[in-house]
Enzyme design. Structure first.
Site, short mmCIF file in Angstrom:
data_model
loop_
_atom_site.label_atom_id
_atom_site.label_comp_id
_atom_site.label_asym_id
_atom_site.label_seq_id
_atom_site.Cartn_x
_atom_site.Cartn_y
_atom_site.Cartn_z
N HIS A 1 0.83 -1.22 0.00
CA HIS A 1 0.00 0.00 0.00
C HIS A 1 0.85 1.26 0.00
O HIS A 1 0.35 2.34 -0.31
CB HIS A 1 -1.06 -0.03 1.11
N SER B 1 3.86 2.54 8.28
CA SER B 1 3.63 1.51 7.28
C SER B 1 4.92 1.21 6.53
O SER B 1 5.59 2.12 6.06
CB SER B 1 2.59 1.98 6.27
N ASP C 1 1.15 -7.68 2.28
CA ASP C 1 1.27 -6.24 2.00
C ASP C 1 2.74 -5.81 1.85
O ASP C 1 3.30 -5.17 2.74
CB ASP C 1 0.58 -5.48 3.14
#
Ligand code: ARG
Length: 713
Positions: free
Chosen positions: A84, A648, A220
């Site tokens: 992402h 992230s 991810d």
């Protein structure tokens, strides 16, 4: 689960820092945390984590694309981050024919690595405390504006002194609400290329349904590479650039981990508000976030309608949609969690204690702090609601493009011919850039829906919008009609029309352009602050700074850490379960396996489809060296590290500093975490590095990448 949540009204606020709470500065680890970390299982020295003069862990951590974190995992500049985080670049490099977002991509060699238009990684060089120096420039009698100006003058000097003639980027930031200041020296590399990515059916498996949720089964991750000139210096893109040989890269562990094992994360958390007063929380829960959620959903519904109809529209809007959807769910989660945990009440209690302390004669500097703060929030509730509706409206590209280009073109038209010639190429590029991937029907319909919402729900709205809303009869169709007309009569309707205008520009036509007028109206309103509001802001800022100062004085023996503000931090804790959850397939509720992924599989579904190659590998149990000791393929896992958005892509490291996972999410039950850390509930969700390597090796067949890594087995 529910019972547990209700019993957990925990007061982290101005109480001792709870077990694994804290986003710590690397330069403070030795003094504040090291002994604790050692006890928990850290085997490195503080110097091995952060050293200014020798290579250390910190040299392998980068800020990725200014909003995420990534780590260097090979001596040829290989960069690992989340899917992402690479999402917008992968979408940009995709076309309907070569759709890497849908199908994945793996470069067979360096020549096949793909350069997005712009992508940079930022290395951290060093930091230091400049609080004394900066606070020496200000005094208590200054207005907040004068204070800010004095601080900025000193900041400019510090930047100048440390930039080594532009070699470094120097950033000076305020901490503890203006009570401390630190500077950070960075080095940016701007030639970064895509090496590989799994398909979205792995990288975003579970979609928005599983986003912010546990148990989770998402791969991810994506891989990039930093390029440099032949001497290893940053260089703009060139075919002659070579993979960077970094100061340090992480060792990747294939050994796995157990519950209670030490785990730490280094990364760039974006924003927390752990000092936020009760009044601020109430304002967010009642006014700001509901408007945010409602306006987000309004955009999402219209966007989705168009994206589902056309694959190229879908690619062009995928990243923007995902960004809105991510915070739509996050903000609703925050509303729910803050209400459920009665966080405002918890803080209110702490504020009462503080008020008692502040009422003592010796603390009279702080006596009026809480009343000023409370008063501010009660006066600004409607404004915060307004700003959130308008904020989402302004994320529609067509709302801001006329304003931005109107300014550039207006400036251009005022210049003499020589200067115009010089400006023209830049202006042309700006136009190309702003219209890239813009789909007018979608923009129009999002705007119509947003105008309808804004003009019916917000108070004190932009004057032109109010006027048109009356004419358009406040319906969405009325707005559509109005916008159709405005678009037809505007030079901003399309790139071609704008280019036509530029071939023969006319300042008067520009000034009267209906979309430009509307866009100017919105931006003017967004920036407008009444004199009254300016005074409130001034008093509030001062009070907030003093509140934090006072609360720290009130408990002088506590260890404090500053709120996240996109600077490098370390958080340490352990691998740890949440209470039993029957939805999880694994033996313990701190990890998931590919078995659970397959259990969620829904062929053809937009969120839960899986590549058939992955199903085949699962059926053959062809997990190679990546299986856990029970023969399962680990997918995701939980730790109690203290992270937030911006973390992230951060590496999760074991006690030896080896890579065991990539952090990618938080859990919805702990969504109050940005204002209060809940020891029992707050978890970091990470991808197990063994799943990442399995996908690279077995699914993509990219064993040359595995060979590039330094593995600990
Ligand atoms: N919640 C994650 C974060 O804020 C982003 C996850 C992206 N995935 C998604 N399905 N939208 O870092």
């Amino acid at each position: 689960m529910r019972k547990l949540i209700l019993s957990l009204i925990i007061a982290a606020f101005v109480l001792p820092v709870q077990a694994n709470e804290g986003m710590w500065f690397l330069m403070h680890i030795e003094r504040l945390n090291y002994r604790d970390m050692q006890k928990m299982g850290l085997q490195l020295t503080p110097e091995e984590i952060y050293s200014v003069n020798h290579s250390s862990l910190k040299d392998a951590i980068v800020q990725f694309d200014r909003g995420c974190t990534a780590e260097i995992i090979s001596d040829s500049g290989l960069v690992l981050t989340n899917h992402h985080c690479g999402y917008s670049k992968i979408a940009e490099l995709s076309t309907a024919e070569n759709d890497y977002l849908t199908n994945g991509y793996w470069a067979a060699n360096h020549a096949e690595e793909l350069k997005p238009k712009s992508l940079s990684v930022r290395f951290f060089v060093r930091m230091d405390d400049v609080s004394k120096r900066i606070l020496g420039q200000v005094n208590d009698k200054m207005s907040e504006l004068d204070r800010e100006a004095a601080i900025n003058r000193e900041i400019a000097k510090i930047q100048e002194e440390n930039s080594e003639d532009g070699k470094y980027t120097v950033s000076v930031k305020s901490f503890y609400e203006g009570n401390e200041f630190y500077y950070f020296v960075y080095q940016d590399y701007n030639d970064v290329r895509l090496v590989g990515t799994p398909p979205a059916s792995i990288g975003k498996f579970g979609g928005d349904t599983d986003n912010w949720e546990w148990p989770r089964h998402t791969g991810d991750f994506s891989l990039f590479r930093v390029y440099a000139d032949k001497d290893g210096n940053p260089a703009e893109y060139s075919e002659d650039n070579v993979p960077l040989n970094p100061k340090h890269h992480l060792t990747t562990s294939l050994k796995g981990f157990e519950e209670d094992d030490f785990a730490m994360i280094l990364g760039y958390p974006g924003r927390t508000n752990r000092w936020m007063p009760a009044g601020g929380i109430e304002q967010n829960v009642e006014y700001a976030y509901p408007a945010w959620v409602e306006a987000s959903k309004t955009s999402m519904d219209v966007m989705k309608g168009y994206m589902d109809k056309d694959q190229s529209v879908k690619l062009d809007y995928a990243s923007s949609y995902a960004g809105i959807a991510n915070y739509w769910k996050n903000r609703q989660g925050m509303i729910d969690a803050l209400k459920q945990h009665e966080t405002a009440d918890t803080k209110r209690k702490a504020e009462k204690k503080f008020q008692k302390w502040a009422s003592k004669k010796s603390n009279k500097k702080y006596a009026d702090v809480m009343p000023v703060i409370n008063d501010y929030y009660s006066k600004t509730n409607e404004a915060s609601q307004h700003d959130n509706y308008l904020g989402l409206l302004l994320r529609t590209r067509m709302a801001t493009i006329p304003y931005r280009l109107g300014k550039s073109i207006g400036y251009y038209l005022e210049q003499n011919d020589a200067k115009k010639e010089e400006l023209k190429p830049k202006l042309d590029a700006e136009i190309e850039n702003l219209y890239e991937g813009l789909y007018v029907p979608l923009e129009r319909d999002v705007l119509a829906a947003q105008f309808k919402l804004y003009s019916t729900k917000a108070k004190n709205i932009a004057p032109m919008v109010a006027e048109i809303a009356d004419e358009a009869n406040k319906t969405e169709d009325g707005w559509k009609e109005y916008l159709n007309d405005a678009l037809q009569n505007s030079i901003f309707e399309s790139k071609e029309k704008l280019q036509g205008f530029m071939a023969n520009p006319d300042a008067e036509v520009l000034q009267k352009d209906p979309l430009l007028l509307l866009s100017n109206d919105l931006l003017t309103r967004y920036r407008y602050n009444s004199e009254e509001q300016k005074q409130w802001d001034n008093d509030f800022e001062r009070a907030y700074r003093l509140m934090v100062q006072g609360m720290r004085l009130q408990n002088p023996d506590e260890k404090y850490y500053p709120d996240a503000n996109s600077t490098l931090r370390l958080t340490y804790g352990k691998v740890i379960s949440l209470p039993e959850d029957t939805r999880n397939d694994a033996n313990k509720n701190y990890y998931t396996t590919l078995k659970g992924t397959v259990a969620k599989y829904q062929p053809g579904d937009a969120e839960f489809d899986m590549p058939k190659e992955l199903i085949e590998l699962y059926e053959k149990k062809d997990f190679g060296q990546y299986a856990d000791k029970d023969g399962y393929l680990p997918v995701n896992f939980l730790t109690d590290n203290d992270i937030t958005g911006g973390n992230s892509g951060s590496p999760v490291l074991n006690g030896k500093g080896e890579l065991i996972g990539i952090a990618f999410d938080g859990n919805i039950e702990a969504m109050a975490g940005d204002v209060i850390f809940d020891d029992q509930l707050q978890r970091t969700i990470s991808v197990d590095i063994r799943y990442v390597l399995f996908l690279i090796d077995k699914l993509a067949g990219a064993s040359h990448i595995i060979d590039e890594l330094t593995l600990a087995k």
